[in-house]
Design a protein around this motif. Structure first.
Motif, short mmCIF file in Angstrom:
data_model
loop_
_atom_site.label_atom_id
_atom_site.label_comp_id
_atom_site.label_asym_id
_atom_site.label_seq_id
_atom_site.Cartn_x
_atom_site.Cartn_y
_atom_site.Cartn_z
N VAL A 154 0.87 -1.11 0.03
CA VAL A 154 -0.13 0.02 -0.01
C VAL A 154 1.08 1.32 0.01
N PHE A 155 0.78 1.77 -1.14
CA PHE A 155 1.52 3.31 -1.21
C PHE A 155 0.71 4.33 -0.77
N PHE A 156 1.21 5.44 0.15
CA PHE A 156 0.35 6.61 0.43
C PHE A 156 0.96 7.48 -0.05
N ASP A 157 0.43 8.91 -0.37
CA ASP A 157 0.86 10.05 -0.38
C ASP A 157 1.05 10.60 1.13
N LEU A 158 2.02 11.76 1.33
CA LEU A 158 1.87 12.39 2.63
C LEU A 158 1.32 13.43 2.68
N ASP A 159 1.64 14.47 2.13
CA ASP A 159 0.95 16.04 2.58
C ASP A 159 -0.74 15.80 2.14
N HIS A 160 -1.60 16.23 2.88
CA HIS A 160 -3.06 16.29 2.34
C HIS A 160 -3.53 14.96 2.52
N THR A 161 -2.91 13.87 2.81
CA THR A 161 -3.38 12.53 2.49
C THR A 161 -3.33 12.03 4.28
N LEU A 162 -2.07 12.09 4.82
CA LEU A 162 -1.77 11.52 6.17
C LEU A 162 -1.52 12.69 7.05
N TRP A 163 -0.49 13.36 6.48
CA TRP A 163 -0.11 14.66 7.22
C TRP A 163 -0.99 15.91 6.94
N ASP A 164 -1.35 16.58 7.94
CA ASP A 164 -2.46 17.46 7.76
C ASP A 164 -1.72 18.98 7.50
N PHE A 165 -1.54 19.17 5.94
CA PHE A 165 -0.62 20.20 5.61
C PHE A 165 -1.22 21.52 6.15
N ASP A 166 -2.58 21.60 5.52
CA ASP A 166 -3.33 22.79 5.80
C ASP A 166 -3.15 23.60 7.24
N LYS A 167 -3.37 22.52 8.32
CA LYS A 167 -3.46 22.77 9.67
C LYS A 167 -2.04 23.23 9.92
N ASN A 168 -1.10 22.27 9.60
CA ASN A 168 0.38 22.81 10.11
C ASN A 168 0.98 23.70 9.41
N SER A 169 0.66 24.26 8.25
CA SER A 169 1.02 25.20 7.34
C SER A 169 0.67 26.55 8.21
N ALA A 170 -0.82 26.61 8.57
CA ALA A 170 -1.49 27.68 9.30
C ALA A 170 -0.49 27.96 10.53
N LEU A 171 -0.38 27.14 11.52
CA LEU A 171 0.58 27.28 12.62
C LEU A 171 1.80 27.67 12.19
N THR A 172 2.53 27.26 11.27
CA THR A 172 3.64 27.88 10.79
C THR A 172 3.78 29.38 10.47
N PHE A 173 2.67 29.51 9.74
CA PHE A 173 2.61 31.04 9.29
C PHE A 173 2.26 31.82 10.46
N GLU A 174 1.52 31.49 11.22
CA GLU A 174 1.13 32.11 12.43
C GLU A 174 2.50 32.55 13.28
N HIS A 175 3.17 31.60 13.61
CA HIS A 175 4.57 31.36 14.32
C HIS A 175 5.42 32.27 13.25
N ILE A 176 5.67 32.18 12.19
CA ILE A 176 6.99 33.14 11.71
C ILE A 176 6.33 34.68 11.40
N PHE A 177 5.07 34.86 11.15
CA PHE A 177 4.49 36.37 11.19
C PHE A 177 4.74 36.99 12.60
N LYS A 178 4.72 36.34 13.52
CA LYS A 178 4.86 37.02 14.72
C LYS A 178 6.36 37.12 15.35
N LYS A 179 7.12 35.93 14.59
CA LYS A 179 8.58 36.26 14.75
C LYS A 179 9.07 37.51 13.86
N HIS A 180 8.59 37.82 12.86
CA HIS A 180 8.90 38.82 11.73
C HIS A 180 8.42 39.91 12.07
N LYS A 181 7.24 40.11 12.84
CA LYS A 181 6.17 41.00 12.98
C LYS A 181 5.72 41.53 11.42
N VAL A 182 5.11 40.60 10.93
CA VAL A 182 4.26 40.60 9.78
C VAL A 182 2.71 40.91 10.27
#
Length: 230
Positions: free
Chosen positions: A10-38
């Motif tokens: 059984v072959f799986f894709d990773l992003d958007h299939t097992l790993w919740d890309f959108d949720k993790n991406s949103a948390l990443t942007f929240e973090h780096i926007f605070k860090k760089h005062k965006v």
């Protein structure tokens, strides 16, 4: 619904299939926007960014942009669309930090661990991903998914991206598997599903985003629905 016989791999894709890309991406942007005062509204940014990001990933799959083009332009185009002025130097910094911090978040889709536990006793499990090799191994490790998979095939290791037949054949060869005893599970209709079917590899579409697919395609709306087939 009939179970699929003769499947061993059984072959799986990773992003958007097992790993919740959108949720993790949103948390990443929240973090780096605070860090760089965006100081832009995160919700507005994400609403604009997500379709632009998908557009650039398609261009990347089609060999029309480079990895560096993708990383810069998806941010530049989003900020321009929001009419939010950001200097190029900061865009490059955000682009780099996004990659560095993205893999520190570990959210997976509901049912991920349960379905992998269910499948691992019956099948050999593998990953085929278009994601960047340096990021994908970190995602698997941080999310505690790495031990489930016997092989991980990335676009960079195969030299081509899904839906190119070569990446599927490369993954099958690496796993010592054949099309007739294997199946692909992924969310992207073009890259994962049509790419697999094109080489005679059966496929299941994880269609949580409710995209329009052909009626003959095997479709699941939740990962645990895989049990209908396997």
């Amino acid at each position: 619904m009939l179970k699929l016989n003769k499947i061993e791999h059984v072959f799986f894709d990773l992003d958007h299939t097992l790993w919740d890309f959108d949720k993790n991406s949103a948390l990443t942007f929240e973090h780096i926007f605070k860090k760089h005062k965006v100081n832009t509204n995160l919700s507005d940014f994400l609403s604009c960014y997500e379709p632009i990001n998908l557009k650039y990933w398609k261009l990347y799959r089609d060999e029309k942009v480079t990895k560096d083009n993708l990383r810069y332009n998806r941010l530049k185009e989003t900020f321009d669309a929001l009419q939010f002025k950001v200097e190029d130097e900061l865009i490059y910094l955000l682009s780099e930090d996004y990659i560095n911090y993205l893999t520190s978040f570990n959210h997976v889709y509901d049912g991920t661990f349960e379905i992998l536990e269910y499948l691992k006793t019956k099948y050999k499990l593998h990953i085929i991903t278009n994601g960047f090799i340096e990021a994908q191994s970190s995602k698997l490790k941080v999310s505690k998914l790495d031990h489930y998979f016997e092989t991980v095939t990335s676009a960079e290791s195969a030299g081509v991206k899904k839906p190119n037949p070569k990446i599927f054949n490369f993954a099958l060869e690496t796993a010592n598997a054949k099309t007739q005893n294997s199946i692909m599970i992924g969310d992207n209709y073009e890259a994962d599903i049509l790419g697999a079917l094109n080489i005679g590899l059966d496929a299941i579409c994880f269609n949580y985003h409710k995209a329009e697919v052909q009626p003959e395609i095997k479709v699941i709306d939740h990962l645990l629905d895989i049990k209908k087939y396997l």
